[in-house]
Every structure is written in C-alpha cells, then in structure tokens.
Enzyme design. Structure first.
Site, PDB file in Angstrom:
ATOM      1  CG  ASP A   1     -12.964  -6.885   4.116  1.00 54.58           C
ATOM      2  OD1 ASP A   1     -12.435  -6.119   4.943  1.00 54.58           O
ATOM      3  OD2 ASP A   1     -13.619  -6.477   3.139  1.00 54.58           O
TER       4      ASP A   1
ATOM      5  CE1 TYR B   1      -2.977  -3.102   0.141  1.00 47.74           C
ATOM      6  CE2 TYR B   1      -4.427  -1.671   1.371  1.00 47.74           C
ATOM      7  CZ  TYR B   1      -4.216  -2.832   0.673  1.00 47.74           C
ATOM      8  OH  TYR B   1      -5.246  -3.729   0.513  1.00 47.74           O
TER       9      TYR B   1
ATOM     10  CE  LYS C   1       2.352 -18.284  -0.747  1.00 50.96           C
ATOM     11  NZ  LYS C   1       1.530 -19.491  -0.604  1.00 50.96           N
TER      12      LYS C   1
HETATM   13 MG    MG Z   1     -10.800  -3.667   3.298  1.00 42.51          MG
END
Ligand code: MG
Ligand code: NAI
Length: 338
Positions: free
Chosen positions: A233, A127, A172
């Site tokens: 989520d 991000y 990972k």
């Molecule tokens: Mg989200």
C-alpha cells in the site's frame, strides 16, 4: 479457436461492484474468448446468506481458469461468524504469492523513480487468524513455515530474474528470530540458487523508510504476509495511489490465479460512480499476462497509460470524471489497438 477461458467473477462490496463490471467491459474489448460466471462473497453476502464465502463460490473458483475479484468490506469490530473472504480464498486456493507491482506514471501524484514489485507471502504469517483472548491479554499466533517461505521466495527470485535482477528480503529477524529468522534463512537459501541475482536484506521498518526516501533502490521485495500488505500500500501511494494499484494472487501451476485491485471497498465513495477503475483494468492486464496473452495484456496497459497521460481522470487523480468515462475511453482505445 481455443476454448473459452472460464472466469469466476466476484464483485464483492462497495466499489468492487463498480470497478469489476468496468474491468469486464475492457476484457471484452480485447476480444478474448471468455465465459464469465458471477459468484458472491463479502459483507452483503454475509448479511443475506449468513456466510461471507459460500461454498458455491469456492467451488466455482476452483473449477475456473482464473478469478477476477473486486473488493469486500470487512468490519474492524468483531462480527461473530464473519471473517474476510479474500484472506480465506487465498488460503483455500493456496494462492501463496501475492504480486503487487508499483511503477511510475506520468502524473503529478507519482514519483518518477519507482519500478518495483512486492511479492507478499499470502497464506500464513499473522493472517492465519489464530487469535484468542486470555483474560485481559489478546494473543495472535504467527505461522511461518519452511515450505511457505521457500515457495514464495522462489516466485520472487523468478520475477527478479525477469526484471532487473535485484532481490530484497524484508523481515524483522532481529526481534523475531524464530518466525522472521526462518523466513530470512529460507529466502537467502533459495536466492543462493540464483547466482546472477543481487540479493540483499532489510529490516521492515528500514524498508518502510527507504521506500519513501529511495524507492529507486528496490526491484523485487519479498516479505511475509502482514509486512507485504503494508509495504505494498505504501508503494502504491508513491505512484498515484490505490486507484492505480493491481495485484495477482498465484499458486501452483494447476490452481486458478486470482486477480484484484489492491484497494478495498472504499465505503467513503461507493455508490457515487467515481471509483477509479484503472487498478481493476491493470489487474485484467496481469490476468492476460498470466495466461500468456502478452499482446492483449500490452494493449490494456497501453490504453491505460494513454488515458492516465491524457485524461479523463477520476477525482482521486485530481479530475472530475466518472468511472464510466474512463471505462469508455479505455475500452475504445483497446478496440483501436486490436
Ligand atoms: Mg491491503
Ligand atoms: P480502501 O482501499 O477501501 O480505501 C482507502 C482510501 O482510498 C479511501 O479514501 C478510498 O476512497 C480510496 N480509494 C480506494 N480505492 C479507490 C479507487 N479505486 N478509486 C478512488 N479512490 C479509491 O481501504 P479502507 O478504507 O481502509 O477499507 C475499506 C473497506 O475495505 C474495509 O471494510 C476493509 O476491510 C476493506 N478492504 C478490503 C480489501 C479487499 O477486499 N481486498 C483490501 C483492503 C480493504
């Protein structure tokens, strides 16, 4: 009387404009002494002012004790000059840990065996938005730093100590030995300083599966930015969905923390008055807990729990109630608990 809490309020777009006023009504019902100042951010702000995050908003957030954020709309197509203001706010305020709890509720849509906290690194990873086109290839840089990994791992360890004492480091590193490898090693090193914790690690794809199959195995999950976005989520989906999922973005002790529902602007239901405001109410409870007001936090949570159990419920939970119906019930319950 203690001085008023300075609260920067960013409604944003879509249902952000519906659930934030509802959350403020519930905060008012707690009797907290606070001074709310509104600020702009998001897509509508970009269209009107040419920026999704005006400097006045950032300034107000910096000068506040806390920020209450709704949601913003970020297009999936390229919009020149636009970039997600919530990602920018987290980075600019250096809110490096995103706390996303998921806990079972007594409703048909919720698994009974879930009580976990995703601690998501909030300022780096994929991000950082360092993307570029190279001919027919698109390249994204993923930044993982020792400092960024260390500080989020510490927050996760502290939360695991306050909870059931179990930390799972999700990564990972088998495929990404540099970036995930650094995150994993630093997190393991930090966790070694908490000998009473049970610490394990899991590859992110396995974690995605285990969350569905054996969610009871998790207490605190610490992971990088994108993995945490996705897994939280998923975890919300186990316990009734995005309408019930709150989050806190926290940084150094002196920075204002930012509280928000996990959900986005929900354009499919925006403007209809049927958004579930409970995620925003629970974000307010996280704010109250963060400022040390455990009594008021408890009153909001108890009122929410009562309303979830007994209704009314919004359509996402199978009911037909409006945002305002839930708000009135929770407000008056909070007043009654006071
Ligand atoms: Mg989200
Ligand atoms: P979303 O979270 O907005 O909606 C996903 C689904 O969940 C929709 O069907 C929506 O109606 C439902 N939903 C979400 N919150 C709800 C609530 N409180 N009550 C009832 N139903 C609810 O995610 P989506 O559709 O992927 O993204 C929509 C927009 O939101 C995009 O522009 C995206 O960029 C933005 N977004 C913003 C976030 C933020 O501001 N923090 C986070 C996630 C998405």
């Amino acid at each position: 009387m203690a001085s008023a809490l300075k609260l920067c309020v960013i409604e944003g777009d879509g249902i952000g404009r519906e659930v934030v006023p509802a959350a403020l009504a519930v905060l008012r019902a707690t009797g907290l002494n606070f001074d709310a100042q509104a600020a702009l951010a998001g897509w509508a702000c970009f269209e009107a002012h040419g920026t999704a995050l005006p400097s006045a908003t950032l300034e107000l957030a910096r000068q506040s004790d806390a920020v209450l954020f709704g949601a913003v709309s970020s297009p999936s197509h390229r919009a020149p000059g636009y970039s997600s203001p919530i990602v920018a706010l987290r980075q600019q305020l250096d809110l490096f840990a995103n706390l996303r709890p998921s806990k079972a509720w007594p409703i048909p849509g919720s698994r009974p065996d879930v009580d976990l906290l995703v601690v998501r690194e909030n300022t780096e990873g994929l991000y950082v938005r360092r993307e570029r086109r190279e001919g027919d290839q698109a390249v994204a840089e993923r930044i993982i730093s020792r400092k960024g990994s260390e500080r989020v791992a510490r927050v996760a360890c502290e939360w695991a100590m306050r909870r059931r004492g179990h930390l799972t480091i999700v990564h990972k590193a088998n495929v990404l030995p540099e970036t995930c490898g650094l995150f994993r090693q630093v997190a393991l090193d930090v966790a070694a300083g908490y000998p009473s914790l049970i610490v394990d690690e899991m590859l992110v794809d396995t974690a995605a599966l285990q969350l569905v199959v054996h969610p009871e195995r998790f207490d605190v999950i610490v992971t990088t930015n994108l993995f945490g976005d996705i897994l939280s989520d998923e975890a919300a989906g186990l316990v009734g969905g995005l309408g019930l999922a709150p989050s806190a973005n926290v940084g150094a002790a002196q920075s204002p923390a930012l509280f928000e529902p996990v959900h986005g602007s929900a354009p499919d239901i925006a403007g209809r008055g049927i958004a579930n405001p409970i995620a925003a109410f629970l974000a307010v409870a996280m704010l109250l807990e963060h400022i040390g007001d455990t009594d008021r936090a408890h009153s909001v949570r108890s009122a929410v729990a009562y309303s979830i159990r007994n209704g009314p419920r919004t359509p996402d939970l199978g009911g037909s109630a409006k945002t305002t119906d839930i708000t009135e019930v929770v407000e008056s319950l909070v007043r009654g608990i006071r």
